[in-house]
Write a protein that holds these residues in place. Structure first.
Motif, PDB file in Angstrom:
ATOM      1  N   LEU A  84     -65.526 -47.498  -7.255  1.00 13.57           N
ATOM      2  CA  LEU A  84     -64.520 -47.119  -6.264  1.00 13.57           C
ATOM      3  C   LEU A  84     -63.257 -47.950  -6.434  1.00 13.57           C
ATOM      4  O   LEU A  84     -63.313 -49.108  -6.815  1.00 13.57           O
ATOM      5  CB  LEU A  84     -65.055 -47.357  -4.848  1.00 13.57           C
ATOM      6  CG  LEU A  84     -66.066 -46.349  -4.346  1.00 13.57           C
ATOM      7  CD1 LEU A  84     -66.607 -46.798  -3.006  1.00 13.57           C
ATOM      8  CD2 LEU A  84     -65.416 -44.982  -4.207  1.00 13.57           C
TER       9      LEU A  84
ATOM     10  N   LYS B  26     -76.675 -43.885   1.764  1.00 19.37           N
ATOM     11  CA  LYS B  26     -76.434 -44.771   0.620  1.00 19.37           C
ATOM     12  C   LYS B  26     -75.104 -44.404  -0.033  1.00 19.37           C
ATOM     13  O   LYS B  26     -74.760 -43.220  -0.091  1.00 19.37           O
ATOM     14  CB  LYS B  26     -77.549 -44.617  -0.405  1.00 19.37           C
ATOM     15  CG  LYS B  26     -78.867 -45.139   0.101  1.00 19.37           C
ATOM     16  CD  LYS B  26     -79.941 -44.993  -0.954  1.00 19.37           C
ATOM     17  CE  LYS B  26     -81.240 -45.547  -0.384  1.00 19.37           C
ATOM     18  NZ  LYS B  26     -82.343 -45.460  -1.298  1.00 19.37           N
ATOM     19  N   LEU B  27     -74.429 -45.418  -0.540  1.00 16.41           N
ATOM     20  CA  LEU B  27     -73.113 -45.184  -1.135  1.00 16.41           C
ATOM     21  C   LEU B  27     -73.133 -44.123  -2.242  1.00 16.41           C
ATOM     22  O   LEU B  27     -72.302 -43.208  -2.221  1.00 16.41           O
ATOM     23  CB  LEU B  27     -72.533 -46.515  -1.629  1.00 16.41           C
ATOM     24  CG  LEU B  27     -71.158 -46.440  -2.257  1.00 16.41           C
ATOM     25  CD1 LEU B  27     -70.128 -45.903  -1.278  1.00 16.41           C
ATOM     26  CD2 LEU B  27     -70.732 -47.829  -2.734  1.00 16.41           C
ATOM     27  N   PRO B  28     -74.061 -44.186  -3.190  1.00 18.04           N
ATOM     28  CA  PRO B  28     -74.049 -43.144  -4.238  1.00 18.04           C
ATOM     29  C   PRO B  28     -74.249 -41.752  -3.647  1.00 18.04           C
ATOM     30  O   PRO B  28     -73.688 -40.779  -4.144  1.00 18.04           O
ATOM     31  CB  PRO B  28     -75.246 -43.512  -5.134  1.00 18.04           C
ATOM     32  CG  PRO B  28     -75.515 -44.954  -4.851  1.00 18.04           C
ATOM     33  CD  PRO B  28     -75.113 -45.187  -3.436  1.00 18.04           C
TER      34      PRO B  28
ATOM     35  N   SER C  96     -78.774 -49.567  -0.699  1.00 15.83           N
ATOM     36  CA  SER C  96     -77.736 -48.639  -0.269  1.00 15.83           C
ATOM     37  C   SER C  96     -76.584 -48.566  -1.262  1.00 15.83           C
ATOM     38  O   SER C  96     -75.647 -47.798  -1.056  1.00 15.83           O
ATOM     39  CB  SER C  96     -77.196 -49.054   1.096  1.00 15.83           C
ATOM     40  OG  SER C  96     -78.211 -49.006   2.061  1.00 15.83           O
ATOM     41  N   GLY C  97     -76.634 -49.393  -2.293  1.00 23.56           N
ATOM     42  CA  GLY C  97     -75.626 -49.298  -3.352  1.00 23.56           C
ATOM     43  C   GLY C  97     -74.320 -50.004  -3.056  1.00 23.56           C
ATOM     44  O   GLY C  97     -73.327 -49.809  -3.751  1.00 23.56           O
ATOM     45  N   TRP C  98     -74.289 -50.871  -2.025  1.00 23.53           N
ATOM     46  CA  TRP C  98     -73.011 -51.482  -1.650  1.00 23.53           C
ATOM     47  C   TRP C  98     -72.565 -52.562  -2.624  1.00 23.53           C
ATOM     48  O   TRP C  98     -71.371 -52.870  -2.714  1.00 23.53           O
ATOM     49  CB  TRP C  98     -73.082 -52.056  -0.230  1.00 23.53           C
ATOM     50  CG  TRP C  98     -73.237 -51.021   0.827  1.00 23.53           C
ATOM     51  CD1 TRP C  98     -74.308 -50.851   1.659  1.00 23.53           C
ATOM     52  CD2 TRP C  98     -72.297 -49.986   1.179  1.00 23.53           C
ATOM     53  NE1 TRP C  98     -74.089 -49.776   2.498  1.00 23.53           N
ATOM     54  CE2 TRP C  98     -72.872 -49.235   2.229  1.00 23.53           C
ATOM     55  CE3 TRP C  98     -71.029 -49.630   0.708  1.00 23.53           C
ATOM     56  CZ2 TRP C  98     -72.220 -48.144   2.816  1.00 23.53           C
ATOM     57  CZ3 TRP C  98     -70.389 -48.549   1.291  1.00 23.53           C
ATOM     58  CH2 TRP C  98     -70.976 -47.819   2.329  1.00 23.53           C
TER      59      TRP C  98
ATOM     60  N   ILE D 199     -66.556 -43.143   3.652  1.00 21.68           N
ATOM     61  CA  ILE D 199     -67.213 -44.391   3.248  1.00 21.68           C
ATOM     62  C   ILE D 199     -67.020 -45.475   4.304  1.00 21.68           C
ATOM     63  O   ILE D 199     -67.960 -46.195   4.654  1.00 21.68           O
ATOM     64  CB  ILE D 199     -66.700 -44.840   1.863  1.00 21.68           C
ATOM     65  CG1 ILE D 199     -67.224 -43.857   0.809  1.00 21.68           C
ATOM     66  CG2 ILE D 199     -67.151 -46.262   1.542  1.00 21.68           C
ATOM     67  CD1 ILE D 199     -66.668 -44.067  -0.566  1.00 21.68           C
TER      68      ILE D 199
ATOM     69  N   PHE E  42     -60.881 -39.883  -5.587  1.00 17.72           N
ATOM     70  CA  PHE E  42     -61.088 -40.920  -4.560  1.00 17.72           C
ATOM     71  C   PHE E  42     -59.991 -40.827  -3.507  1.00 17.72           C
ATOM     72  O   PHE E  42     -59.155 -41.709  -3.381  1.00 17.72           O
ATOM     73  CB  PHE E  42     -61.095 -42.306  -5.208  1.00 17.72           C
ATOM     74  CG  PHE E  42     -62.122 -42.457  -6.288  1.00 17.72           C
ATOM     75  CD1 PHE E  42     -63.438 -42.719  -5.965  1.00 17.72           C
ATOM     76  CD2 PHE E  42     -61.774 -42.345  -7.630  1.00 17.72           C
ATOM     77  CE1 PHE E  42     -64.405 -42.853  -6.955  1.00 17.72           C
ATOM     78  CE2 PHE E  42     -62.733 -42.478  -8.619  1.00 17.72           C
ATOM     79  CZ  PHE E  42     -64.051 -42.723  -8.286  1.00 17.72           C
TER      80      PHE E  42
ATOM     81  N   GLN F 172     -70.411 -47.863  -8.396  1.00 17.23           N
ATOM     82  CA  GLN F 172     -69.795 -46.624  -7.935  1.00 17.23           C
ATOM     83  C   GLN F 172     -68.337 -46.503  -8.366  1.00 17.23           C
ATOM     84  O   GLN F 172     -67.702 -45.481  -8.131  1.00 17.23           O
ATOM     85  CB  GLN F 172     -69.894 -46.512  -6.411  1.00 17.23           C
ATOM     86  CG  GLN F 172     -71.319 -46.321  -5.924  1.00 17.23           C
ATOM     87  CD  GLN F 172     -71.999 -45.140  -6.574  1.00 17.23           C
ATOM     88  OE1 GLN F 172     -71.416 -44.073  -6.718  1.00 17.23           O
ATOM     89  NE2 GLN F 172     -73.230 -45.340  -7.018  1.00 17.23           N
TER      90      GLN F 172
ATOM     91  N   ILE G 239     -73.209 -40.751  -0.687  1.00 17.76           N
ATOM     92  CA  ILE G 239     -71.954 -40.333  -0.042  1.00 17.76           C
ATOM     93  C   ILE G 239     -71.058 -39.687  -1.102  1.00 17.76           C
ATOM     94  O   ILE G 239     -70.424 -38.668  -0.862  1.00 17.76           O
ATOM     95  CB  ILE G 239     -71.218 -41.536   0.596  1.00 17.76           C
ATOM     96  CG1 ILE G 239     -72.105 -42.233   1.627  1.00 17.76           C
ATOM     97  CG2 ILE G 239     -69.913 -41.082   1.245  1.00 17.76           C
ATOM     98  CD1 ILE G 239     -71.549 -43.563   2.138  1.00 17.76           C
TER      99      ILE G 239
ATOM    100  N   LEU H 274     -70.158 -51.312  -5.271  1.00 16.43           N
ATOM    101  CA  LEU H 274     -69.043 -50.572  -4.675  1.00 16.43           C
ATOM    102  C   LEU H 274     -67.858 -50.352  -5.619  1.00 16.43           C
ATOM    103  O   LEU H 274     -67.458 -49.231  -5.880  1.00 16.43           O
ATOM    104  CB  LEU H 274     -68.594 -51.367  -3.438  1.00 16.43           C
ATOM    105  CG  LEU H 274     -67.507 -50.822  -2.545  1.00 16.43           C
ATOM    106  CD1 LEU H 274     -68.035 -49.625  -1.786  1.00 16.43           C
ATOM    107  CD2 LEU H 274     -67.073 -51.891  -1.528  1.00 16.43           C
TER     108      LEU H 274
END
Lengths: 582, 249
Positions: free
Chosen positions: A103, B187-189, A87-89, A40, A32, A101, B191, A92
Motif C-alpha cells: 500500500l 484481514k487486510l489482504p 490480519s496482514g497489517w 482500510i 489505491f 500488501q 479488503i 501493510l
C-alpha cells in the motif's frame, strides 16, 4: 474511555493530502484510491479500538518480565500479535512479492497513527519490520532477501535493531561490537548492546537482529561501521529455524513509560558462536542505518500525533463528566465550560490536527518520491521530505510532551493518579523526544544539513509555498499573522542562520528554538490552508468545517506567537549560553 | 447450498445520533455509517457455514442507496463471495425489503437466508418474519445457535425465560441475535481482494418488485433529556409518587 479513531478527521485530512500532492495522477496508484483508503482506515480503526486499545493499560500496569534470559510480554500481547500478524497489517506498506500488501504511504500513515494512539508500546515491532525490510530490500544480497524478507513481512519473525552500546548512544562512532570475518564469508559477532526494542520476546519464532559492528581493520569512528543480519536461531537450508545463535538477553530496562515494550540488553557471542552476515558493503553500515533512521523519525513524529490525539480524547471526555464550579447564575457546570479548560483542550486539538495534516502530507510526498515518473517532481519531493523530517520529528514529539502535560492538567488532581490512564500518556510520550535522534540532534540536522548546506534554497521554496497560501486571502487576520511570522523567519535566516560569519557555537545553542519556530510556522501553515478549504466546503457540514476555521484562529492567536517568540531568541546574540560557568 | 445474507447500511453505533432541526428525520449528513451490527453477525454466520464446507456460496444483499456498496464491500472483505445491491434512494419499508429478498431467494435458488433480527436505526424487527410468510418457508428468529444438517437447519432461539430449539426444513429463514457469534475483523489482504469481487446493481423494477407505501413518517424527536432525581422520605411517599406523578402503578 478507550481510544476511538478520529475517523472524520483522518478521512478528510487523507483526502487533502491526496489532492495537494496530486496522487490521483500517479499511474501506479490507480488501484489505491480514496475509497480503498477509507475502507482500510475503517477496518483498521475497528482493530485499533477493539483489540489494541484495551491492552494499552494492561501493558503499562503489568510490563514485561525477565527471567533466565527469557522475556515474557504482558497478558494478551501474544494473542494480539498473532491476530495482528494474521490480519496482514505488518506487511501493510511492504512489497507484495514478499507477502505484503504494497500500500502507498498515504494510506499506511493514518493506519499507523491508529496503532500508535491505541497502543504504542505494543506496536513498536511494526516499525521495526517496516524499517528492517527496507534495509534488506535496498542493501541486502538476493540470498539475504530470500532468507529473511518473507518471514519478516508476514510477521513470522520480528526484527530488532541493535545499535546503541553503553558508551555509544547518539555518538554511534564510538561503538565497539566486533565482527570477525570467517573463512566461509560470514562473521563472528561479539559484543554488548543495550536499548534494543523487542530484542527478546515470546511472540514470534525467530528474531532477526540487525547489528551495527566493527570489523578488525575498520577505520575508527562512524566510517568504520558495518551492518550485519544476526538471527536468534540460525536459518536452515529449508528456511526453518535451526541452531541457537549465541544471542542472550541479559536484562530488560525498568522505564518511565512504554512498559509493555521490552527494552533489552543483549550479549552477542558470549561463547564465540554468534554468526552474522554482512548487509551491503563493509564500512557502510551507517548509510544503511540512515534509511531506517529517516523512516523511524517520521514514524516517531506520528507517535507524537497519536499520543496527542489520545491525550485529547481522554481530556475531553473527562472535562465533560467532571462537575466543578458554577456559572454566574449558580448552575454547577462540567469543567469543559471553563474558558481555561477550553484553552487547554484547544491546545491539544489544534496542534494534533495540524501535525496530523503535516504527517499525512509528508506521507503523500513519499508516495510522489517513490512512484512518480517525473524526475523533477521526485527530486523536489525528496528535498521537501528531507527538510520536513527533522521539523516533524522534533516538533511533534516536543509538542506531545507539552500537550500530554496539558491533558494531565485538565484532569486536575486525578491526572496525577494513575488509574485515569492520562499519566500513562505523559510517561509514554517522554521517550519520543529522545529516541531516533534527540530533539537537539534533529535541530542540528535541520540547521546544518538541511538549511545551511544548501544555502537556504529548500527552506526558501517552502516559505514561498507558505506565502502562496497566505496570499490567497490577504485580508484574513489569520493569514496576516502567518505572513508576519514568515517575514520574521526570513529576517532570522538572513541575519543569523545563513549568515556566513555566524558563530557555530552560537547557532547550535539556538538550534532547538529555531526548530520549534519552524514547527509552529508549519502547523499554522497547515491550519490556514485547511481553513481555506473548509470555507469552501462549509455548507456540507457546518459544525466540522466551522471548527476547522476556529482551530486556525485559535492557533494563530495562542500558538503561533510562541513560534515568533522562539525566533526572537534565535536572533538574540546575548543569550547567555556561552557566558555562564558551570 | 447458497446462502443469502442481508446487509444494511446504518449509522455507526459509536456515533451520537442527531435529529434534524425540523424533526423530519435523523440527520445522516456527514455521519459515519457502518454495517448494522446484527447484519454483521449474519455475515459472520454465513462465512462460518462456508468455512465448514456447508455453504457453497455466500451472497451479500443490500437494499439501499449506492453508498451501501461500502458495506457490501466490507461483507465481501469478511468473506462473502459476491454482492447484490438493490438500489433505491428512498427508505425501503420492511415489506418492500422482504419482497425483494423473496424474489432474490427464488432467482438465486438460495436455501438459507440469514438476516439480522433488526437494524439499529429503525428497530422494526420485521423483514425476516415477512420473508418467511411471503415465501411460505419456516423461520428461526433471534438465533443464538445455528447448525445445518441434511436438509434441515436447527436454530436455537433466545426467548423470554430460556432457549428454544427449532428444526426447520430448508429452504429457511434465520434471523440473528447478538450472542450467535462474535464477528471477525477483516484481514487486510481480504479488503484488497473485496475490491475485485463482483457487485451487481439492480432496481426494484429489474426484480419486478412493486413498491407500495404503507408507512408515513410523521416526525422524529430526540428522547427527553434526563431529569434530576429526588430523594423520598419513606416507602409510602415513593408509592405515592409512583402513583400520582409517574403514574406507573
Amino acid at each position: 474511555m478507550s481510544y476511538q479513531a478520529p475517523y472524520k478527521d483522518m478521512q478528510w485530512l487523507v483526502e487533502q493530502a491526496y489532492q495537494t500532492q496530486q496522487l490521483g495522477n500517479l499511474e501506479s496508484l490507480q488501484d489505491f484510491d480514496l475509497d480503498l483508503a477509507n475502507a482500510i482506515i475503517d477496518e483498521a480503526s475497528k482493530f485499533a479500538s477493539g483489540v489494541l486499545a484495551p491492552l494499552n493499560m494492561v501493558g503499562d500496569e503489568e510490563g514485561c518480565t525477565f527471567s533466565d534470559g527469557q522475556v515474557t510480554t504482558p497478558t494478551g500481547w501474544k494473542d494480539a500479535y498473532a491476530q495482528f500478524r494474521d490480519s496482514g497489517w505488518i506487511g501493510l506498506a511492504l512489497p507484495e512479492e514478499y507477502g505484503g500488501q504494497g500500500l502507498p504511504k498515504y494510506i499506511a500513515q493514518p493506519v499507523n497513527e491508529m496503532w500508535l494512539s491505541s497502543n504504542l508500546a505494543f506496536v513498536m515491532f511494526a516499525a521495526l519490520a517496516q524499517g528492517g525490510s527496507e534495509i534488506l530490500l535496498k542493501f541486502g544480497s538476493d540470498e539475504l532477501k530470500a532468507r529473511y524478507l518473507t518471514q519478516i513481512v508476514t510477521g513470522e519473525w520480528t526484527v530488532a535493531m541493535a545499535l546503541t552500546e553503553p558508551n555509544a548512544g547518539s555518538d554511534l562512532g564510538a561503538l565497539t561490537t566486533k565482527a570477525i570475518p570467517q573463512a566461509d564469508g560470514t562473521y563472528q559477532i561479539k559484543g554488548q548492546k543495550i536499548y534494543i526494542t523487542y530484542g527478546e520476546h515470546d511472540m514470534a519464532e525467530n528474531i532477526v537482529h540487525l547489528v551495527l559492528a566493527r570489523t578488525p581493520d575498520a577505520p575508527a569512528g562512524s566510517r568504520g561501521l558495518s551492518l550485519f543480519a544476526v538471527p536468534k536461531y540460525r536459518v536452515n537450508e529449508d528456511g526453518s529455524c535451526g541452531e541457537f545463535n549465541d544471542i542472550r538477553c541479559t536484562g530488560i530496562e525498568h522505564k518511565t513509560g512504554l512498559h509493555g515494550s521490552p527494552t533489552c540488553s543483549i550479549s552477542y557471542g558470549d561463547n564465540d558462536n554468534c554468526v552474522g552476515e554482512l548487509i551491503g558493503n563493509l564500512n557502510q553500515g551507517l548509510m544503511a542505518m540512515f534509511v531506517l533512521m529517516n523512516e523511524a523519525r517520521l514514524s516517531c513524529g506520528m507517535q507524537g500525533v497519536g499520543l496527542s490525539e489520545l491525550a485529547f480524547q481522554k481530556a475531553l471526555q473527562y472535562s465533560k463528566e467532571r462537575v466543578q464550579g458554577a456559572r454566574a447564575d449558580g448552575q454547577r457546570v462540567a469543567i469543559l465550560e471553563h474558558p481555561d479548560v477550553k484553552r487547554m483542550l484547544l491546545n491539544l486539538r489544534s496542534e494534533s490536527f495540524a501535525l496530523r495534516s503535516l504527517g499525512y502530507q509528508i506521507a503523500a510526498l513519499i508516495d510522489v518520491s517513490e512512484q512518480s515518473d517525473d524526475a523533477e517532481a521526485v527530486k523536489a519531493a525528496e528535498k521537501r521530505i528531507a527538510l520536513l523530517t527533522p521539523i516533524f520529528k522534533g516538533f511533534a514529539t516536543e509538542q506531545a510532551n507539552e500537550l500530554a502535560g496539558d491533558a494531565v492538567q485538565v484532569f486536575g488532581g486525578m491526572g496525577f493518579v494513575e488509574e485515569t490512564g492520562i499519566a500513562q500518556v505523559m510517561r509514554d510520550a517522554r521517550i519520543t523526544t529522545i529516541y531516533e535522534g534527540t530533539t537537539g540532534i534533529q535541530a542540528k540536522d535541520l540547521l546544518h544539513r538541511k538549511i545551511r548546506v544548501d544555502q537556504g534554497r529548500c527552506i526558501s521554496e517552502l516559505m514561498a509555498d507558505i506565502r502562496d497560501v497566505v496570499e490567497k486571502s490577504p485580508d484574513s487576520v489569520v493569514n496576516q499573522r502567518l505572513g508576519q511570522a514568515l517575514n520574521q523567519l526570513a529576517h532570522v535566516l538572513d541575519s543569523t542562520i545563513l549568515n556566513p560569519s555566524a558563530e557555530l557555537a552560537q547557532l547550535d545553542a539556538v538550534a532547538v528554538p529555531f526548530l520549534n519556530a519552524l514547527g509552529g510556522i508549519c502547523c499554522a501553515w497547515q491550519l490556514v490552508e485547511l481553513a481555506q478549504r473548509a470555507q469552501v466546503s462549509k455548507a456540507e457540514d457546518e459544525v466540522f468545517f466551522g471548527n476547522v476555521v476556529a482551530l486556525a484562529e485559535f492557533y494563530s492567536a495562542y500558538k503561533l506567537p510562541q513560534a515568533q517568540a522562539a525566533l526572537t531568541t534565535v536572533i538574540d546574540e546575548q543569550n547567555g549560553v556561552g557566558n555562564y560557568e558551570f | 447450498m447458497k446462502v443469502l445474507v442481508g446487509v444494511k447500511r446504518v449509522i455507526d453505533y459509536n456515533v451520537k445520533v442527531r435529529v434534524k432541526s425540523d424533526n423530519t428525520d435523523v440527520d445522516l449528513s456527514n455521519t459515519k455509517m457502518a454495517i448494522n451490527p446484527f447484519c454483521e453477525i449474519a455475515v459472520e454466520e454465513a462465512i462460518r457455514l462456508k468455512e465448514a464446507g456447508i455453504a457453497t456460496e455466500v451472497i451479500a444483499v443490500s437494499v439501499g442507496s449506492s453508498a451501501s456498496q461500502e458495506q457490501l464491500r466490507t461483507a465481501m472483505a469478511l468473506g462473502a463471495d459476491r454482492a447484490i445491491l438493490v438500489e433505491t434512494e428512498d427508505t425501503a419499508e420492511p415489506l418492500t425489503v422482504a419482497k425483494t429478498f423473496a424474489k432474490l431467494m427464488a432467482d438465486e435458488g438460495a436455501e438459507l437466508v440469514i438476516l439480522g433480527k433488526q437494524s439499529i436505526d429503525s428497530d422494526n424487527n420485521q423483514v425476516g418474519q415477512m420473508l418467511a410468510a411471503l415465501t411460505k418457508r419456516p423461520q428461526g428468529t433471534f438465533a443464538s445457535n445455528v447448525s445445518v444438517e441434511a436438509g434441515h437447519v436447527a436454530v436455537t432461539r433466545e426467548i423470554d425465560g430460556g432457549l428454544r430449539t427449532v428444526k426447520l426444513a430448508l429452504p429457511a429463514i434465520v434471523t440473528t441475535d447478538l450472542r450467535l457469534n462474535e464477528p471477525r475483523f477483516a484481514k487486510l489482504p481480504d479488503i484488497m481482494k473485496a475490491k475485485r469481487k463482483p457487485l451487481e446493481t439492480k432496481t426494484f423494477a429489474d426484480l419486478g418488485v412493486e413498491v407500495k407505501q404503507h408507512i408515513q413518517l410523521d416526525k422524529v424527536e430526540a428522547p427527553a433529556a434526563r431529569q434530576g432525581g429526588v430523594k423520598v422520605g419513606s416507602v409510602d411517599e415513593l408509592i405515592q409518587k409512583l402513583k400520582d406523578e409517574a403514574k406507573v402503578i
